[in-house]
Design a protein around this motif. Structure first.
Motif, PDB file in Angstrom:
ATOM      1  N   LEU A 165     -36.234  98.045  78.762  1.00 40.83           N
ATOM      2  CA  LEU A 165     -36.610  99.290  78.080  1.00 40.83           C
ATOM      3  C   LEU A 165     -36.112 100.514  78.475  1.00 40.83           C
ATOM      4  O   LEU A 165     -35.719 101.285  77.775  1.00 40.83           O
ATOM      5  CB  LEU A 165     -38.261  99.242  78.352  1.00 40.83           C
ATOM      6  CG  LEU A 165     -38.896 100.458  77.948  1.00 40.83           C
ATOM      7  CD1 LEU A 165     -39.198 100.645  76.598  1.00 40.83           C
ATOM      8  CD2 LEU A 165     -40.151 100.487  78.710  1.00 40.83           C
ATOM      9  N   ARG A 166     -35.912 100.693  79.615  1.00 43.49           N
ATOM     10  CA  ARG A 166     -35.344 101.827  80.368  1.00 43.49           C
ATOM     11  C   ARG A 166     -33.775 101.977  79.916  1.00 43.49           C
ATOM     12  O   ARG A 166     -33.269 102.935  79.675  1.00 43.49           O
ATOM     13  CB  ARG A 166     -35.419 101.836  81.752  1.00 43.49           C
ATOM     14  CG  ARG A 166     -36.817 101.987  82.329  1.00 43.49           C
ATOM     15  CD  ARG A 166     -36.757 102.280  83.713  1.00 43.49           C
ATOM     16  NE  ARG A 166     -38.472 102.615  84.300  1.00 43.49           N
ATOM     17  CZ  ARG A 166     -38.911 101.658  84.990  1.00 43.49           C
ATOM     18  NH1 ARG A 166     -38.372 100.559  85.504  1.00 43.49           N
ATOM     19  NH2 ARG A 166     -40.189 101.686  85.379  1.00 43.49           N
ATOM     20  N   TRP A 167     -33.094 100.732  79.716  1.00 37.28           N
ATOM     21  CA  TRP A 167     -31.802 100.810  79.413  1.00 37.28           C
ATOM     22  C   TRP A 167     -31.602 101.170  77.933  1.00 37.28           C
ATOM     23  O   TRP A 167     -30.837 102.061  77.445  1.00 37.28           O
ATOM     24  CB  TRP A 167     -31.412  99.004  79.812  1.00 37.28           C
ATOM     25  CG  TRP A 167     -29.876  99.282  79.438  1.00 37.28           C
ATOM     26  CD1 TRP A 167     -29.244  98.288  78.696  1.00 37.28           C
ATOM     27  CD2 TRP A 167     -29.073  99.732  80.472  1.00 37.28           C
ATOM     28  NE1 TRP A 167     -27.586  98.279  78.878  1.00 37.28           N
ATOM     29  CE2 TRP A 167     -27.794  98.993  79.899  1.00 37.28           C
ATOM     30  CE3 TRP A 167     -28.719 100.520  81.500  1.00 37.28           C
ATOM     31  CZ2 TRP A 167     -26.424  99.551  80.514  1.00 37.28           C
ATOM     32  CZ3 TRP A 167     -27.457 101.082  81.877  1.00 37.28           C
ATOM     33  CH2 TRP A 167     -26.404 100.365  81.633  1.00 37.28           C
ATOM     34  N   ALA A 168     -32.710 100.551  77.027  1.00 37.13           N
ATOM     35  CA  ALA A 168     -32.550 100.906  75.624  1.00 37.13           C
ATOM     36  C   ALA A 168     -32.773 102.372  75.501  1.00 37.13           C
ATOM     37  O   ALA A 168     -32.093 103.037  74.634  1.00 37.13           O
ATOM     38  CB  ALA A 168     -33.679  99.953  74.870  1.00 37.13           C
ATOM     39  N   GLU A 169     -33.416 102.890  76.026  1.00 37.44           N
ATOM     40  CA  GLU A 169     -33.935 104.313  76.215  1.00 37.44           C
ATOM     41  C   GLU A 169     -32.752 105.013  76.483  1.00 37.44           C
ATOM     42  O   GLU A 169     -32.517 106.379  75.727  1.00 37.44           O
ATOM     43  CB  GLU A 169     -35.103 104.680  77.019  1.00 37.44           C
ATOM     44  CG  GLU A 169     -36.437 104.287  76.560  1.00 37.44           C
ATOM     45  CD  GLU A 169     -37.571 104.697  77.224  1.00 37.44           C
ATOM     46  OE1 GLU A 169     -38.688 104.631  76.774  1.00 37.44           O
ATOM     47  OE2 GLU A 169     -37.419 104.963  78.476  1.00 37.44           O
ATOM     48  N   LYS A 170     -32.066 104.671  77.548  1.00 36.23           N
ATOM     49  CA  LYS A 170     -30.978 105.372  78.082  1.00 36.23           C
ATOM     50  C   LYS A 170     -29.778 105.226  76.663  1.00 36.23           C
ATOM     51  O   LYS A 170     -29.033 106.360  76.501  1.00 36.23           O
ATOM     52  CB  LYS A 170     -30.448 104.714  79.309  1.00 36.23           C
ATOM     53  CG  LYS A 170     -29.058 105.453  79.545  1.00 36.23           C
ATOM     54  CD  LYS A 170     -28.275 104.755  80.959  1.00 36.23           C
ATOM     55  CE  LYS A 170     -27.104 105.418  81.073  1.00 36.23           C
ATOM     56  NZ  LYS A 170     -26.369 104.666  82.461  1.00 36.23           N
ATOM     57  N   TRP A 171     -29.728 104.153  76.202  1.00 35.84           N
ATOM     58  CA  TRP A 171     -28.639 104.274  75.087  1.00 35.84           C
ATOM     59  C   TRP A 171     -29.107 104.373  73.783  1.00 35.84           C
ATOM     60  O   TRP A 171     -28.423 104.185  72.845  1.00 35.84           O
ATOM     61  CB  TRP A 171     -28.081 102.776  75.323  1.00 35.84           C
ATOM     62  CG  TRP A 171     -27.354 102.665  76.580  1.00 35.84           C
ATOM     63  CD1 TRP A 171     -27.601 101.853  77.489  1.00 35.84           C
ATOM     64  CD2 TRP A 171     -25.993 103.562  76.860  1.00 35.84           C
ATOM     65  NE1 TRP A 171     -26.742 101.954  78.565  1.00 35.84           N
ATOM     66  CE2 TRP A 171     -25.707 102.950  77.953  1.00 35.84           C
ATOM     67  CE3 TRP A 171     -25.237 104.171  76.302  1.00 35.84           C
ATOM     68  CZ2 TRP A 171     -24.520 103.379  78.710  1.00 35.84           C
ATOM     69  CZ3 TRP A 171     -24.259 104.660  76.752  1.00 35.84           C
ATOM     70  CH2 TRP A 171     -23.878 104.244  78.030  1.00 35.84           C
ATOM     71  N   GLY A 172     -30.381 105.047  73.740  1.00 35.76           N
ATOM     72  CA  GLY A 172     -30.565 105.926  72.492  1.00 35.76           C
ATOM     73  C   GLY A 172     -31.618 105.230  71.737  1.00 35.76           C
ATOM     74  O   GLY A 172     -31.831 105.821  70.421  1.00 35.76           O
ATOM     75  N   ALA A 173     -32.290 104.225  71.950  1.00 36.30           N
ATOM     76  CA  ALA A 173     -33.169 103.645  70.974  1.00 36.30           C
ATOM     77  C   ALA A 173     -34.524 104.476  70.893  1.00 36.30           C
ATOM     78  O   ALA A 173     -34.818 105.209  71.770  1.00 36.30           O
ATOM     79  CB  ALA A 173     -33.816 102.257  71.738  1.00 36.30           C
ATOM     80  N   ASP A 174     -34.770 104.813  69.561  1.00 36.14           N
ATOM     81  CA  ASP A 174     -35.836 105.850  69.297  1.00 36.14           C
ATOM     82  C   ASP A 174     -37.132 105.075  69.371  1.00 36.14           C
ATOM     83  O   ASP A 174     -38.298 105.727  69.454  1.00 36.14           O
ATOM     84  CB  ASP A 174     -35.400 106.331  67.831  1.00 36.14           C
ATOM     85  CG  ASP A 174     -34.399 106.907  67.573  1.00 36.14           C
ATOM     86  OD1 ASP A 174     -34.350 108.117  68.398  1.00 36.14           O
ATOM     87  OD2 ASP A 174     -33.371 106.464  67.209  1.00 36.14           O
TER      88      ASP A 174
END
Length: 600
Positions: free
Chosen positions: A184-193
């Motif tokens: 989750l944190r990784w996805a947020e870092k790479w721009g997941a909205d």
């Protein structure tokens, strides 16, 4: 600028009608977007906000919006019969209190969530956000329970920038709660909205709770997955369905994928498909219907489900349970019959005051994408379209983040509001951390490319700034403005760890950018904000950048070590000390280093 103004008297071409300019200050010589000029306006007038021109034969936008599907007991005031798409036109029942963003918009309220969306979408005002929500063309997935944690409200709709969703979740054979929170944190870092928790194994309740409490983005789920843990699908009861939905809504899930559009009458259309039903939810409910000889329970319970979701302001993401699983089954009768039902369900949800977006197909040939997007716009009255890909070819397993982001770019340009990412592991297994990054990056490219093409104001500004940095050969700014600075820096330094007026692609004498910069009549490369005086050795690479180069396998371990330590043997200054970020080299020395690299 008009097409006629943009062409000189001697030109043998005419530009198409121009839309908006994605550059705030119209930098460069690009005439602007070839999309339709935006019409951000309440009700039906805003139906073509940020839309592509229609290829002949495409379905026209619906003439209806959410204002045409008002709840029972709301009264249209006299004198507003033809001007009913506004809060002043309607009288809600006595004692009515708005709970959802849609209901707030209908009574004219601008919520704090709408204000936050306008802050994050600077081309929109809070009033415009409210009007788009009221028309049903925009959703703000913000469960009132999730707002108590770290959720930062955002919007999904064609008037806003294109959004990207990342899927994750534990399976019966792989991963667990801690790993999913890290993803989750990784996805947020790479721009997941937004992020969808699609867990089908492990402690689903614990994993979902942890993801919601740790997320700053909206969280979606497919509730039927947890409904069948410990039971057969045929044993699922109406009470089980409503109890599970209530539980997840109280936890703070922001949007539910409910596959209510798969109906008994549609199953016959699946008979001759090459790959049947590829949606997990769709296949489970098909089995339930066959076992019970009865209609889809999600369809039957729709109004009851709406009541649960309204109470917590959970947004519908009405699932496409009959989406095609291969090009051979795309745009078939099963898929489009379900889409017609999704339009009906949209109308019913709006009458209950619940926000709606629609899920779309996953495998579609390139030539059919526009039709799919615009048919949904018609049948679902402009409700935001949330699509998986679509993949435009089926023969590249391991590269489906690429095959699908090609389709996703086209889908967003032709009307999709949110793109569900596909990772390299699609069809092959559960995505790991790097797969999540690869999927997010591919889809941020697709979303951004579509926004620029649609002419969304300001969407090209960072591109223009990077272009100016590139023209000035200002490498530090070049990397700073890039989406993934660490990767860009690592790949540059793999060949030449000096920031100078050329790169290892062309070398000094063949560098067209440097030559353009030297031509006095060109403005290229002369922006004072990006000026620099001396070439300098780049900083030692950090561990992440070293890992990138190590994985590529181009450099030897010793060569990578040199880039990490910047040792005397690598690039040295006149006094023999090891080079560092503050060290400068002259142009001749930079050329010598580059020659050594290319002849080694």
């Amino acid at each position: 600028m008009t097409a006629s103004q943009s062409s000189s008297a001697t030109s043998s071409y005419t530009l198409p009608e121009l839309g908006g300019n994605p550059s705030t200050t119209a930098q460069g010589t690009n005439p602007g977007s070839f999309a339709k000029r935006a019409q951000i306006a309440p009700g039906r007038t805003g139906a073509l906000t940020f839309a592509s021109p229609d290829t002949p034969g495409m379905p026209a936008p619906s003439e209806k919006t959410a204002w045409d599907f008002m709840p029972e007991h709301w009264t249209l005031k006299a004198g507003f019969e033809t001007d009913y798409e506004c809060a002043d036109a309607w009288q809600p029942p006595a004692g009515f209190e708005p709970l959802t963003q849609l209901e707030h918009a209908r009574v004219g309220n601008i919520t704090s969530q709408m204000q936050r969306v306008a802050e994050r979408e600077p081309h929109l005002t809070a009033e415009q956000v409210r009007d788009e929500v009221a028309a049903g063309r925009m959703v703000i997935p913000a469960n009132i329970n999730h707002l108590q944690y770290q959720l930062d409200p955002m919007a999904i709709g064609r008037a806003s920038k294109t959004k990207v969703n990342a899927n994750m979740g534990a399976s019966p054979v792989s991963s667990g709660t801690d790993e999913e929170v890290e993803k989750l944190r990784w996805a947020e870092k790479w721009g997941a909205d937004t992020v969808m928790d699609l867990s089908t194994g492990g402690n689903l309740n614990e994993c979902r709770e942890a993801i919601i409490r740790n997320s700053t983005v909206p969280i979606g789920t497919v509730p039927i997955y947890s409904m069948i843990i410990g039971r057969k699908i045929e044993d699922l009861t109406f009470a089980d369905i409503l109890r599970s939905l209530e539980h997840q809504a109280k936890q703070g899930v922001d949007y539910f994928t409910i596959h209510a559009g798969v109906r008994m009458a549609h199953l016959e259309f699946v008979r001759n498909r090459l790959i049947g039903i590829v949606s997990r939810g769709g296949s489970l409910l098909a089995k339930w219907m066959i076992e019970h000889h009865d209609e889809n329970p999600m369809y039957t319970l729709w109004e009851d489900i709406c009541d649960v979701m309204r109470e917590h302001d959970v947004t519908f993401s009405i699932g496409d349970g009959l989406r095609p699983g291969g090009l051979a089954d795309a745009t078939d009768r099963a898929q489009l019959a379900e889409l017609e039902t999704l339009g009906e369900l949209t109308e019913r949800a709006w009458r209950k005051g619940v926000q709606v977006m629609i899920e779309g197909p996953g495998h579609v040939p390139l030539d059919q994408i526009e039709y799919n997007m615009k048919l949904q716009r018609t049948l679902c009255h402009g409700a935001p379209f949330y699509v998986l890909g679509p993949l435009v070819t089926d023969i590249f397993p391991g590269y489906d983040h690429i095959t699908s982001c090609i389709g996703a770019t086209n889908a967003a340009y032709h009307g999709a509001s949110m793109l569900c990412y596909v990772t390299p592991k699609e069809h092959l297994g559960l995505p790991k951390k790097d797969d999540v990054k690869q999927g997010c990056v591919a889809y941020k490219i697709a979303a951004h490319a579509a926004d620029v093409a649609l002419g969304i104001p300001g969407s090209r500004d960072q591109d223009d700034e990077l272009t100016k940095a590139r023209a000035a050969l200002n490498w530090e700014k070049h990397f700073e403005l890039s989406f993934d600075p660490e990767l860009a820096r690592a790949l540059h330094d793999e060949d030449l760890d000096v920031d100078t007026d050329f790169c290892a692609m062309c070398g000094h004498d063949w560098c067209s950018v440097r030559i353009s910069k030297e031509i006095e009549m060109f403005v290229s490369g002369k922006d004072e904000d990006y000026a620099w005086d001396k070439a300098k050795v780049s900083a030692a690479l950090n561990p992440d950048q070293l890992a990138i180069l190590d994985a590529r396998g181009v450099l030897s371990p010793d060569e990578i070590h040199k880039l990490a330590s910047k040792t005397k043997k690598s690039v040295t200054t006149d006094d023999g000390k090891a080079s560092c970020h503050s060290d400068y080299v002259d142009a001749d020395e930079a050329k010598r280093i580059q020659e050594e690299v290319t002849t080694a």
